[in-house]
Design an enzyme around this catalytic site. Structure first.
Site, PDB file in Angstrom:
ATOM      1  N   GLU A   1       0.817  -1.228   0.000  1.00  0.00           N
ATOM      2  CA  GLU A   1       0.000   0.000   0.000  1.00  0.00           C
ATOM      3  C   GLU A   1       0.850   1.277   0.000  1.00  0.00           C
ATOM      4  OE1 GLU A   1      -2.927  -0.329   3.160  1.00  0.00           O
ATOM      5  OE2 GLU A   1      -4.178  -1.603   1.906  1.00  0.00           O
TER       6      GLU A   1
ATOM      7  N   CYS B   1      13.625  15.261  -1.527  1.00  0.00           N
ATOM      8  CA  CYS B   1      12.396  15.271  -2.329  1.00  0.00           C
ATOM      9  C   CYS B   1      12.180  16.651  -2.962  1.00  0.00           C
ATOM     10  CB  CYS B   1      11.197  14.872  -1.478  1.00  0.00           C
ATOM     11  SG  CYS B   1      11.137  13.094  -1.120  1.00  0.00           S
TER      12      CYS B   1
ATOM     13  N   GLU C   1      -6.467  -8.115  -0.574  1.00  0.00           N
ATOM     14  CA  GLU C   1      -6.862  -8.187   0.838  1.00  0.00           C
ATOM     15  C   GLU C   1      -8.352  -7.899   0.967  1.00  0.00           C
ATOM     16  OE1 GLU C   1      -4.804  -5.523   3.482  1.00  0.00           O
ATOM     17  OE2 GLU C   1      -2.891  -5.833   2.470  1.00  0.00           O
TER      18      GLU C   1
ATOM     19  N   GLU D   1      -2.868  -4.985  15.470  1.00  0.00           N
ATOM     20  CA  GLU D   1      -3.923  -5.687  14.733  1.00  0.00           C
ATOM     21  C   GLU D   1      -4.406  -6.968  15.419  1.00  0.00           C
ATOM     22  OE1 GLU D   1      -2.111  -5.600  10.838  1.00  0.00           O
ATOM     23  OE2 GLU D   1      -3.362  -3.891  10.266  1.00  0.00           O
ATOM     24  N   LYS D   2      -4.236  -7.041  16.743  1.00  0.00           N
ATOM     25  CA  LYS D   2      -4.612  -8.291  17.417  1.00  0.00           C
ATOM     26  C   LYS D   2      -6.113  -8.550  17.389  1.00  0.00           C
ATOM     27  CE  LYS D   2      -4.600  -6.664  22.263  1.00  0.00           C
ATOM     28  NZ  LYS D   2      -4.410  -5.198  22.035  1.00  0.00           N
ATOM     29  N   PHE D   3      -6.915  -7.511  17.151  1.00  0.00           N
ATOM     30  CA  PHE D   3      -8.367  -7.722  17.066  1.00  0.00           C
ATOM     31  C   PHE D   3      -8.895  -7.646  15.640  1.00  0.00           C
ATOM     32  CE2 PHE D   3      -8.244  -6.012  21.581  1.00  0.00           C
ATOM     33  CZ  PHE D   3      -8.306  -7.282  22.142  1.00  0.00           C
ATOM     34  N   HIS D   4      -7.986  -7.647  14.661  1.00  0.00           N
ATOM     35  CA  HIS D   4      -8.447  -7.616  13.269  1.00  0.00           C
ATOM     36  C   HIS D   4      -8.933  -9.005  12.857  1.00  0.00           C
ATOM     37  CE1 HIS D   4      -8.517  -7.056   8.942  1.00  0.00           C
ATOM     38  NE2 HIS D   4      -8.313  -5.759   9.107  1.00  0.00           N
TER      39      HIS D   4
END
Ligand code: GLA
Ligand code: ZN
Length: 679
Positions: free
Chosen positions: A154, A164, A309, A357-360
């Site tokens: 992403e 830049c 995804e 992301e343990k609750f994803h």
């Protein structure tokens, strides 16, 4: 048709898998392989965020664990999409080389941490990524189980560091050649903004320059250019080892920080990550919105894409983690396939034990078992996909193109214009899209670089900015017999955001549409005008109403209120062999529904099925020379029955043994059914 992943030319089912988080838990990989087989998972994406495990100390590569995982999976019939890990840099690296961290518009450099936040110009970061990608390719590109490169993750965002800014100046120098040309194209006489050396140019910033719209536009174009260049660097590194292994990047929902169409020629396969926030009840509007995104991604390469995804249940980043209602996993997944995806992939296979992301949602829960609702939904889908494998040899071949252009959006949303409280380009695009979607009309979503040949109908709403050559393409298209639909706010500026002189729509489009748009009235939220159409119906108009003068066009509808009551609001003009409609205002959805139903029938535009679709039921058509599939998804939240036209067979969930036809199909809430016919 060429397979997207030639080493494993099948529909893919799987997702992101992060065994690097579990290396000290022996047995996890075995359980996971067992579960993957039960769920008919044939493919995983590996190593996306594994840099710290792949290079624990600078220059010290440890790929043995990854090789074991890839090999083990392969021995069990599970293939690997291998990522380059550049989406998240190891902490040791970002501490040692601060220049690889991003700088904000105000000049402040980020601290270490997070992800997707590297400087894409930094020579040091490019060197580190190139070395890592090369080493990964040397070790794994030729492995029979590795079927695709997943470059980074992403790609997103902007960096304002000195490197830049310097690259931006070089890019501008190349584009304009001289400061005189730049000053003139940026209209820098305004507010005394004339620049006298390249070093005086800085990226746009809230505390600095924000009103030179061409600077804003050029900065966005430069950022895209620079990220494309970074992706090319990654692609070249892996392709140098094995040019035959295809590459993809996973794109995001409605992301327009970059112009994705500029990545078209760098990647072999388009893919994206889809996270619709399904609710209970009627999800038709959301389904149309995501159908548009699927079509947009497919249209990039005009070939099937990959759903890289999606969540098997809910995410942990929505405001409310609503679980998918029963059936929705099937409907949402088959929607992707119907619009051209050759995969259903998840984030992620096994749920993380700790951190962000343990609750994803994941296929394998902390609970570990195979008797969860989510696991069973995933397994049922796996069986369906396996049975439908031949669908991968078909594609979506529309006769309608919808023009959605990101540069146009940047220009319009930046402009201080008629409606600073919301110009609503995407909403307007979706109003047209939804009306086509409701009829099961396949649509390509292209931009101003697109080729119009072969389409019967081109819909180009709010074409505010005309990029070089596009007005000529539109003109040729209509002249040669095509039908064009345009709207208010068309043809106002050229590609450098300078107003077109001589009246709107500019660049000869007044002739094509047969109207001159003298002015545009902007309405406050809640205010309305009304358009009376020649079909006897009246439609509410909101937000923007173009004041039109006929230049040969015939009025199909007129405003019925305000000082422009009685004046043309919707027109049609014959031009050459074709015709061009001009819709002067943002009208209520019924207008688009009625308009495209009539136009679609008149032009005999290809539809998935020649029947009326019930509310919330989409029909997607995939085909090749020999056969055709229609995917019906019921997003209405209620049971729906529809006619089944002659010639189509209803497939059983087990796949290609046709259940035979009846005269109708019934779809439970969030059901998906597949129809098939030999051509
Ligand atoms: C994105 C990322 C994944 C993961 C998911 C969670 O799509 O690519 O790494 O964070 O979001 O929804
Ligand atoms: Zn930078």
């Amino acid at each position: 048709m060429k397979a997207l992943t030639p080493k494993f030319p099948h529909l893919l089912h799987g997702g992101d898998y992060n065994p690097d988080q579990w290396l000290d838990c022996p047995g996890v990989l075995e359980t996971d392989i067992q579960r993957m087989k039960e769920a008919k998972i044939n493919c995983v994406s590996l190593a996306i965020f594994a840099w710290a495990k792949l290079e624990p100390r600078e220059g010290e590569y440890d790929f043995d664990w990854l090789e074991q995982v890839i090999e083990n999976l392969y021995q069990n019939g599970i293939y690997t999409i291998l990522a380059t890990p550049s989406g998240a840099k190891p902490i040791w690296m970002s501490e040692k080389y601060p220049e690889i961290r991003r700088v904000r518009p105000n000049g402040h450099r980020d601290l270490s941490g997070g992800r997707h936040n590297h400087c894409y110009t930094s020579p040091k970061y490019r060197e580190k990524v190139r070395q890592m990608d090369t080493a990964l390719a040397q070790r794994f590109a030729k492995h029979p189980g590795v079927i695709l490169w997943h470059l980074s993750n992403e790609y997103e965002g902007e960096c304002y560091c000195p490197a830049c800014q310097a690259a931006f100046r070089r890019w501008l120098q190349e584009k304009y050649g001289t400061l005189e040309a730049l000053n003139q194209q940026w209209w820098n006489a305004f507010w005394s903004h004339t620049v006298t050396s390249w070093e005086e140019i800085h990226a746009p910033a809230a505390e600095g320059e924000g009103g030179v719209f061409t600077l804003l536009l050029d900065w966005k174009r430069f950022v895209t250019h620079q990220v494309v260049d970074f992706v090319k660097m990654e692609r070249d590194a892996v392709k140098a080892v094995d040019p035959s292994l295809p590459v993809t990047i996973n794109m995001m929902y409605d992301y327009y920080g970059y112009n994705y169409s500029k990545f078209r020629d760098v990647i072999d396969v388009a893919s994206w990550d889809s996270y619709p926030q399904w609710r209970a009840g009627d999800n038709a509007a959301l389904a149309a919105d995501f159908a548009f995104e699927h079509d947009k991604i497919r249209s990039l390469k005009k070939q099937p894409f990959l759903l890289m995804e999606s969540t098997p249940s809910a995410t942990n980043w929505w405001p409310v983690s609503r679980l998918k209602r029963p059936g929705m996993h099937l409907a949402a997944s088959m929607q992707a396939v119907g619009h051209g995806s050759n995969s259903v992939q998840y984030f992620q296979i096994r749920k993380s034990r700790g951190s962000f992301e343990k609750f994803h949602g994941a296929v394998i829960d902390h609970y570990d078992g195979n008797d969860t609702r989510v696991f069973q939904d995933v397994a049922a889908l796996g069986r369906r996909l396996e049975a439908l494998d031949q669908v991968g040899n078909t594609t979506v071949a529309p006769e309608v193109a919808l023009v959605y252009d990101v540069e146009n959006r940047w220009a319009m949303e930046n402009a201080a214009g008629p409606r600073n409280c919301g110009i609503h380009y995407r909403e307007q695009i979706l109003a047209h899209y939804r009306a086509l979607w409701e009829q099961g009309i396949p649509v390509d979503v292209i931009d101003e670089e697109g080729d119009l040949n072969g389409y019967k109908l081109v819909v180009a709403p709010m074409l505010y900015l005309l990029r070089a050559g596009f007005s000529q393409k539109l003109r040729d298209f209509v002249e040669q017999g095509g039908t064009l639909v345009g709207t208010y706010l068309t043809g106002l500026v050229n590609e450098n955001d300078l107003c077109l002189l001589g009246g709107w729509p500019g660049e000869g489009l007044q002739e094509v549409f047969g109207v001159w748009n003298e002015d545009t009235d902007a309405l406050w939220d809640g205010e309305e005008n009304q358009v009376d159409l020649d079909n006897g119906r009246s439609y509410k108009a909101k937000e923007l109403c173009a004041l039109l003068h006929g230049r040969g066009a015939q009025a199909l509808g007129v405003y019925s209120r305000d000082f422009y009551a009685g004046e043309a609001a919707v027109t049609v003009n014959r031009f050459g062999q074709g015709k061009a409609f001009y819709i002067g205002a943002f009208l209520e959805q019924d207008f688009y529904r009625d308009f495209y139903r009539k136009l679609g029938r008149e032009l005999e535009v290809k539809r998935a099925l020649a029947v009326e679709l019930p509310h919330g039921v989409e029909a997607c058509l995939r085909e090749n020379q020999e056969e055709a599939y229609v995917f019906l998804q019921n997003f209405s939240g209620a049971r729906q029955t529809m006619a089944l036209p002659a010639g189509w067979q209803l497939l059983s969930p087990q796949g290609l043994s046709p259940q035979g036809g009846g005269n109708s199909v019934t779809l439970a809430p969030y059901d998906s059914q597949t129809l098939w016919k030999r051509k």
